[in-house]
Design an enzyme around this catalytic site. Structure first.
Site, mmCIF file in Angstrom:
data_model
loop_
_atom_site.group_PDB
_atom_site.id
_atom_site.type_symbol
_atom_site.label_atom_id
_atom_site.label_comp_id
_atom_site.label_asym_id
_atom_site.label_seq_id
_atom_site.Cartn_x
_atom_site.Cartn_y
_atom_site.Cartn_z
ATOM 1 C CD GLN B 197 -2.057 -2.132 -9.903
ATOM 2 O OE1 GLN B 197 -2.000 -0.929 -10.145
ATOM 3 N NE2 GLN B 197 -1.605 -2.658 -8.769
ATOM 4 N N GLY B 238 2.777 6.065 -15.138
ATOM 5 C CA GLY B 238 2.552 4.995 -14.169
ATOM 6 C C GLY B 238 1.264 5.162 -13.381
ATOM 7 C CG HIS B 239 0.271 2.190 -10.368
ATOM 8 N ND1 HIS B 239 0.056 0.987 -9.771
ATOM 9 C CD2 HIS B 239 1.468 2.613 -9.920
ATOM 10 C CE1 HIS B 239 1.065 0.703 -9.000
ATOM 11 N NE2 HIS B 239 1.938 1.665 -9.068
ATOM 12 C CG ASN B 240 -1.979 4.892 -7.874
ATOM 13 O OD1 ASN B 240 -3.096 4.568 -8.274
ATOM 14 N ND2 ASN B 240 -1.211 4.063 -7.201
ATOM 15 C CB SER B 258 2.342 7.556 -6.452
ATOM 16 O OG SER B 258 1.616 6.349 -6.339
#
Lengths: 341, 341, 341
Positions: B197, B238-240, B258
């Site tokens: 990441q 969460g990521h993105n 996302s």
């Protein structure tokens, strides 16, 4: 340290059945206890494990049938409670480091009680007070003016910000955040404006709070957690909440601002309480329920939105038969169509 | 510091009703304010408390009927907003310690702005930049290359890892973790393989993040939280994810990777959003809802799985009458059976 | 560092389509990659972004139709996996600081492996052991007797209390709390009595645990997280749980005490598991589900309370049509009333 079965039985007023002179060196769960271990069983399911494993001794209820198979039995009314008392003989709490670690930073006016244990990298702010025999774990931050009572065990890695007031024998596990700003905003002409949060976060005596839980300070008055209440890990208590005494609040429960949880309430894991409502004394709420209305004292509620438990149970059991119900209704409609044709 | 009612009223453009020379020493909630206190009330429920307690002065809406009972009233359009402005007079923020504490560890290339306040046991990594007047609380860890803007209040006990980029006036409460690795794995021949990441975690200006919340860094691109957005305690992003500006995200909300949350969205406590979906601008989601599909802009959704709020309300009200419905259907069937026999 | 497409393709056994001598300087998502960047796409949706942006090179599946538009393609079986391998070339992990920072506090009897990296303000308790090449981040607290294997990356700001035992290559993100006391109380004559928690918290090799997650120690035996299992952020694992190997446990999941999660289980975000139950090997549970019974191996369950996924789906689809169903039943009743009159 080792102990004979007789010595242990005396401490918990138990009746020995078997060899009282047997010497025990440690404790273990019933499923893995060997001849040198003390264990305990509360029901038949676990009693069966004794026959397989041959523990040295076991605390067992007065009337439970046990195939001892060499294990000396100690008959006591409440084996779990008795075991709780004996654990500390075998696993003494040896980790206390009395004194103030040389790396700790104490600002001016800090009032330290006698025999405190302040760990490495602790920060204690101006005019804070730490009671006698209280222990502060490594890296914990105590804000200015914070009051911590006697015989508390705080941290490591906790944060007690300005406004936190703790009674005696409070236990905070790692990563607890107390007196955090609540989520309070006023509507301004250009969008929301933060309302300064200046109230207290009062944690009464004998409260235990699990790892990484957060309790907001009051916005203006107090947020309170009553005496003897236990919070599990990752619990959130919003600002201005009043939590009563002797409550059990299980992991990941969230309580929105200004709600009242009266004495002796039990909230199971992941329960959510909306703000500005009251859960009456002695009430209980099932796991993951979403409470959006007051709950009367003594009642057991469940569901999303939460309702009296039986009501939820009955509706849930129909819920999973809904497709069948739809078929039955469809059958009517077809028949009616045929009748009408 | 003490203030006359007149002085206070002038600061918030209020109209005094009663004795303007009264001198106030502090603030308190309506339910416990005494003659030396300023308080505020927004509706009749709280106005009644004034009659019982005799606060020195109260900010009240222009048209609210109040039985003053000795309390001097300050009539203002928005008492909550006015009170927010006056709080800081009585409770000044006195905890700032300008300078860099001697215990702080700064690696090479750190760029410190003017008048920063770096607390004890802070670590700042290589080439990180801290803006003017920004405050970093005790024990906070700033990773290499992290950028923090001006007038921020960070920590204590926060972690801003490599990839974190903060705007101005950002406020992080205790225990916040930024730029954490997201939950990303590729399928390898011998099981899942961690995808490194390496993206950023961009926190725009005027964002506030509650205690122990976590925001992942982007896997490759950015995770973004837009200007003026407020996150409560124990929130997970969460990521993105791309969170818009001026959103309110209440405690224990979780947003999977996302997903896009557009400007002005309100997510109530414990809401869960699945990954790769969009919540449109100005939408709102009720507490504990599970969002598994896109939500159009401006709509209010609730439930598990979430649907438009009214739809959920209507179905829920039937849900708790399902057992009765089953009886009604059973009655038909019995009658039909009798007709048929 | 820069690399030619040819060099990169060789490392992942890819087939170059386009100019192999192109030189790349970095990585970027497909949506923002320029001529100097490597990116990857897994499906048509993302492939379309290539045409617009003109990445230097892209890892793409063997058969995906891509309008290259100047982008050199590297055909590989699993672009995501290949990309994972190449990321570290462009973004080396440069943050490691070998050695023991001078501020770290090591108590007596600590056993440090070779080439460890112990950060600032770390505390390591008596007789703890840290394996070769393991990295401990700033402010992390390692309790007495804790064992950490080789090649682990711990922290910053973690807490590993007495009873924690970690295998090799374990990765703990910021704020993880291991071997926390579980929520265990015996009924005493004057109310609940805390049962001393003295068991272990065993984290097997290759486990990854997300930020601010908490894992309780066993009450008497072990809490175990099996090899290769991944926990996301803000997860709670209660005491005496046995989590199998290669499980995926997404953010904010809570698992109550003494439950068993067998190998290869997937629990989506915010799932709650009641205590003393078993989720069989390879089972999966949908987001936000509340599991109150055992789940057989290999099944996919959802809902509150959780049931087989299809059963929940079917009932949920009827749930949102309940008001219409009520109307249909009402229509019958009116007709019957008319027939009967």
């Amino acid at each position: 340290m080792t102990f004979t079965v007789r010595e242990l039985a005396e401490r918990v007023a138990g009746v020995v059945q078997g060899d009282p002179d047997r010497r025990l060196e440690g404790i273990a769960p019933a499923g893995s206890a060997g001849p040198e271990h003390l264990t305990y069983v509360v029901n038949e399911k676990y009693a069966r494990l004794l026959a397989d494993n041959g523990a040295g001794a076991a605390l067992v209820p007065p009337d439970l049938a046990v195939e001892a198979n060499g294990t000396t039995l100690i008959r006591v009314e409440n084996p779990e409670l008795a075991f709780s008392k004996l654990v500390v003989l075998f696993v003494p709490d040896e980790d206390r480091r009395p004194g103030v670690h040389q790396t700790a930073v104490l600002e001016s006016g800090v009032n330290l009680g006698s025999d405190v244990a302040i760990g490495p990298f602790v920060t204690i702010g101006t005019d804070a007070a730490i009671g006698d025999r209280t222990e502060i774990g490594s890296g914990t931050v105590i804000g200015p003016g914070v009051i911590v009572g006697t015989d508390c065990r705080i941290g490591p890695s906790c944060t007690l910000l300005r406004g936190a007031v703790l009674g005696d024998r409070v236990r905070l596990h790692a990563g607890v955040r107390l007196a955090v700003d609540g989520f309070g905003y006023a509507s301004g002409p250009d969008g929301p404006v933060k309302i300064p949060q200046v109230g207290r976060c009062v944690i009464c005596s004998d409260v235990e709070i699990g790892a990484n839980s957060t309790v907001d300070r009051g916005s203006l008055g107090d947020t309170t957690v009553g005496a003897g209440t236990r919070l599990d890990n990752l619990v959130h208590i919003g600002h201005n909440c009043r939590i009563g005494s002797n409550c059990f609040i299980v992991a990941q429960v969230g309580i929105a601002g200004s709600s009242v949880v009266e004495d002796g309430v039990r909230l199971a894991g992941q329960v959510g309480l909306a703000g500005h409502l009251t859960v009456g004394a002695g009430a209980a709420v099932g796991a993951q329920s979403g409470v959006m209305t007051d709950i009367p004292a003594g009642e057991f509620w469940s569901g999303y939105p939460a309702r009296p438990h039986r009501m939820w149970l009955r509706s849930t059991s129909v819920f999973y038969k809904l497709p069948e119900l739809v078929k039955r209704i469809g059958a009517f409609e077809r028949e009616r169509g045929e009748e009408g044709s």
